[in-house]
Design a protein around this motif. Structure first.
Motif, PDB file in Angstrom:
ATOM      1  N   SER A   1       0.812  -1.220   0.000  1.00  0.00           N
ATOM      2  CA  SER A   1       0.000   0.000   0.000  1.00  0.00           C
ATOM      3  C   SER A   1       0.842   1.266   0.000  1.00  0.00           C
ATOM      4  O   SER A   1       0.334   2.358  -0.269  1.00  0.00           O
ATOM      5  CB  SER A   1      -0.932   0.008   1.216  1.00  0.00           C
ATOM      6  N   ASN A   2       2.133   1.128   0.274  1.00  0.00           N
ATOM      7  CA  ASN A   2       3.010   2.297   0.408  1.00  0.00           C
ATOM      8  C   ASN A   2       4.276   2.122  -0.420  1.00  0.00           C
ATOM      9  O   ASN A   2       5.389   2.191   0.092  1.00  0.00           O
ATOM     10  CB  ASN A   2       3.350   2.540   1.883  1.00  0.00           C
ATOM     11  N   HIS A   3       4.093   1.851  -1.703  1.00  0.00           N
ATOM     12  CA  HIS A   3       5.194   1.769  -2.668  1.00  0.00           C
ATOM     13  C   HIS A   3       6.206   0.675  -2.359  1.00  0.00           C
ATOM     14  O   HIS A   3       7.363   0.759  -2.787  1.00  0.00           O
ATOM     15  CB  HIS A   3       5.934   3.116  -2.761  1.00  0.00           C
ATOM     16  N   GLY A   4       5.794  -0.361  -1.616  1.00  0.00           N
ATOM     17  CA  GLY A   4       6.709  -1.455  -1.314  1.00  0.00           C
ATOM     18  C   GLY A   4       7.836  -1.061  -0.379  1.00  0.00           C
ATOM     19  O   GLY A   4       8.887  -1.714  -0.343  1.00  0.00           O
TER      20      GLY A   4
ATOM     21  N   GLY B   1       5.132  -1.652  -5.340  1.00  0.00           N
ATOM     22  CA  GLY B   1       3.844  -1.551  -4.685  1.00  0.00           C
ATOM     23  C   GLY B   1       2.939  -0.525  -5.324  1.00  0.00           C
ATOM     24  O   GLY B   1       3.034  -0.254  -6.527  1.00  0.00           O
ATOM     25  N   TYR B   2       2.079   0.062  -4.517  1.00  0.00           N
ATOM     26  CA  TYR B   2       1.083   1.029  -4.970  1.00  0.00           C
ATOM     27  C   TYR B   2       1.098   2.232  -4.042  1.00  0.00           C
ATOM     28  O   TYR B   2       1.666   2.185  -2.950  1.00  0.00           O
ATOM     29  CB  TYR B   2      -0.326   0.411  -4.930  1.00  0.00           C
ATOM     30  N   ASN B   3       0.439   3.292  -4.470  1.00  0.00           N
ATOM     31  CA  ASN B   3       0.185   4.430  -3.587  1.00  0.00           C
ATOM     32  C   ASN B   3      -1.271   4.341  -3.157  1.00  0.00           C
ATOM     33  O   ASN B   3      -2.164   4.843  -3.832  1.00  0.00           O
ATOM     34  CB  ASN B   3       0.470   5.742  -4.309  1.00  0.00           C
ATOM     35  N   SER B   4      -1.527   3.650  -2.061  1.00  0.00           N
ATOM     36  CA  SER B   4      -2.902   3.441  -1.592  1.00  0.00           C
ATOM     37  C   SER B   4      -2.940   3.539  -0.076  1.00  0.00           C
ATOM     38  O   SER B   4      -3.204   2.577   0.625  1.00  0.00           O
ATOM     39  CB  SER B   4      -3.428   2.079  -2.052  1.00  0.00           C
ATOM     40  N   ARG B   5      -2.672   4.747   0.408  1.00  0.00           N
ATOM     41  CA  ARG B   5      -2.603   4.952   1.855  1.00  0.00           C
ATOM     42  C   ARG B   5      -3.899   5.574   2.371  1.00  0.00           C
ATOM     43  O   ARG B   5      -4.593   6.277   1.642  1.00  0.00           O
ATOM     44  CB  ARG B   5      -1.413   5.861   2.191  1.00  0.00           C
ATOM     45  N   LEU B   6      -4.195   5.304   3.623  1.00  0.00           N
ATOM     46  CA  LEU B   6      -5.338   5.915   4.292  1.00  0.00           C
ATOM     47  C   LEU B   6      -4.922   7.288   4.806  1.00  0.00           C
ATOM     48  O   LEU B   6      -3.957   7.416   5.556  1.00  0.00           O
ATOM     49  CB  LEU B   6      -5.796   5.029   5.456  1.00  0.00           C
ATOM     50  N   ASP B   7      -5.649   8.333   4.405  1.00  0.00           N
ATOM     51  CA  ASP B   7      -5.340   9.687   4.854  1.00  0.00           C
ATOM     52  C   ASP B   7      -5.626   9.843   6.345  1.00  0.00           C
ATOM     53  O   ASP B   7      -6.572   9.255   6.879  1.00  0.00           O
ATOM     54  CB  ASP B   7      -6.179  10.715   4.091  1.00  0.00           C
ATOM     55  N   SER B   8      -4.850  10.695   6.994  1.00  0.00           N
ATOM     56  CA  SER B   8      -4.996  10.906   8.439  1.00  0.00           C
ATOM     57  C   SER B   8      -6.362  11.470   8.807  1.00  0.00           C
ATOM     58  O   SER B   8      -6.957  11.080   9.823  1.00  0.00           O
ATOM     59  CB  SER B   8      -3.904  11.853   8.948  1.00  0.00           C
ATOM     60  N   ILE B   9      -6.865  12.408   7.999  1.00  0.00           N
ATOM     61  CA  ILE B   9      -8.171  12.999   8.307  1.00  0.00           C
ATOM     62  C   ILE B   9      -9.261  11.939   8.223  1.00  0.00           C
ATOM     63  O   ILE B   9     -10.158  11.880   9.073  1.00  0.00           O
ATOM     64  CB  ILE B   9      -8.468  14.196   7.384  1.00  0.00           C
ATOM     65  N   GLN B  10      -9.192  11.075   7.201  1.00  0.00           N
ATOM     66  CA  GLN B  10     -10.186  10.010   7.087  1.00  0.00           C
ATOM     67  C   GLN B  10     -10.084   9.044   8.270  1.00  0.00           C
ATOM     68  O   GLN B  10     -11.106   8.596   8.807  1.00  0.00           O
ATOM     69  CB  GLN B  10     -10.016   9.255   5.768  1.00  0.00           C
ATOM     70  N   ALA B  11      -8.868   8.713   8.669  1.00  0.00           N
ATOM     71  CA  ALA B  11      -8.682   7.824   9.824  1.00  0.00           C
ATOM     72  C   ALA B  11      -9.277   8.440  11.087  1.00  0.00           C
ATOM     73  O   ALA B  11      -9.930   7.749  11.886  1.00  0.00           O
ATOM     74  CB  ALA B  11      -7.197   7.527  10.023  1.00  0.00           C
TER      75      ALA B  11
END
Length: 366
Positions: free
Chosen positions: A217-220, A231-241
């Protein structure tokens, strides 16, 4: 009165101030990616799901892709799912290079039929190419995971539970992630646990899978400039968390309200020509949608619309008949239960705070 299919604003009255304070804190700290809010949400959501590990990601579709990649599913592999689901379930399979194929559903519960799954596997000439199953927990109810897991073990298949509509659902006291290798969640704003935009998560009891998903989820990455894998760029944003952490504290209460409102619908529609939701034995249905079936669905929908009452169809075209999957060569009649349900299913207005008066008006017109 006008009645929407769902109302996302009602729940915010009691949590609005807390959310705004938290968002301001994140802005003041300028910690927008990763950090404390994401770490805490992952732990709290893992605890809520009664599993060891949760990894946040950008959305529910990415959650499925990351799960498949973590299980080394790719070119030449076949993954089985159902035709009556949102296209994201099948898209994820093909996006990792695998082939999607379908299993028809149970007529009562609209989820993968274990008997049809076994029948498919028995009739395959090269079952070794089939690597995984993605059963979809639909409308707030879990699949028959007891039987599906027996079959998966027999055929050595990985199981990814698509739980985008099943936050808090249970079967025999166990929830998504307690059965399969991995369970994936969407926190799209309209979900039972919804963010302020796109967000998702993957849960598992397998530490190595959790670590691999986190890297993917974080570029390997293993640190800022060292990448162990692609990997990929698929992180959970802090505001959403942060928003999800606040809402997670209220989820059980909102779920209880959903169940109570669904049962009120049932009491008013019980003697009508309507097929009501059937709750699986020893199951907890969390009613992401209140989906019923009627013979003349489109006529009813038009009538309700003319009165200002919104409805939905989940889903009007089974995936095997979608133009996107024409290349698979399926014709109408191949998956008869999915096709029948797609012509009759209709989702009625439901959210935790919907009033009895609003439900009574919907049922009166039905």
């Amino acid at each position: 009165m006008k009645i929407p299919l769902m109302n996302l604003s009602d729940c915010y009255e009691e949590i609005y101030d807390e959310i705004m304070v938290k968002i301001k804190s994140i802005i003041d700290k300028t910690q927008f990616i990763g950090g404390e809010e994401v770490d805490k949400f992952e732990q709290e959501f893992a605890d809520y799901c009664n599993v060891k590990h949760a990894v946040g990601c950008a959305n529910g579709t990415d959650a499925l892709i990351l799960a498949l990649k973590a299980l080394d599913i790719g070119s030449g592999d076949i993954v089985l799912t159902v035709p009556n689901t949102f296209i994201a379930t099948a898209e994820a399979i093909t996006l990792v290079g695998a082939k999607v194929d379908f299993i028809d559903i149970e007529e009562d519960n609209y989820t993968m039929n274990p008997n049809k799954l076994r029948e498919y596997l028995v009739n395959q000439k090269s079952p070794e190419n089939i690597k995984a199953i993605i059963p979809v927990h639909l409308y707030g109810q879990m699949c028959d995971m007891e039987e599906i897991m027996k079959i998966a073990k027999e055929y050595n298949l990985k199981v990814i539970e698509d739980s985008a509509q099943a936050h808090g659902a249970k079967l025999n006291g166990k929830g998504p992630g307690e059965y399969g290798d991995i369970a994936t969640f969407s926190f799209y704003p309209g979900k039972n646990l919804g963010a302020f935009g796109d967000a998702g998560a993957i849960v598992t009891n397998n530490l190595e899978l959790a670590k691999r998903i986190k890297m993917l989820s974080n570029h390997g990455r293993v640190d800022k400039y060292k990448h162990k894998i692609e990997g990929y760029n698929s992180r959970l944003d802090s505001i959403q968390a942060a928003v999800l952490r606040i809402k997670l504290k209220h989820l059980d209460k909102w779920t209880k309200q959903r169940i109570e409102k669904a049962e009120y619908y049932n009491s008013l529609l019980n003697d009508k020509e309507v097929i009501l939701p059937k709750v699986r034995s020893l199951g907890k249905h969390v009613y992401h949608l209140y989906a019923v079936r009627v013979k003349d669905r489109d006529k009813l929908r038009d009538k309700l619309s003319s009165l200002g009452i919104a409805t939905g169809i989940h889903y009007p075209i089974p995936l095997h008949l979608q133009p996107a999957y024409k290349y698979l060569g399926y014709k109408e009649g191949k998956f008869p239960i999915s096709e029948q349900v797609s012509k009759e299913i209709i989702s009625l207005p439901l959210w935790p705070e919907i009033s009895h008066k609003q439900i009574e008006e919907v049922c009166e017109h039905i």
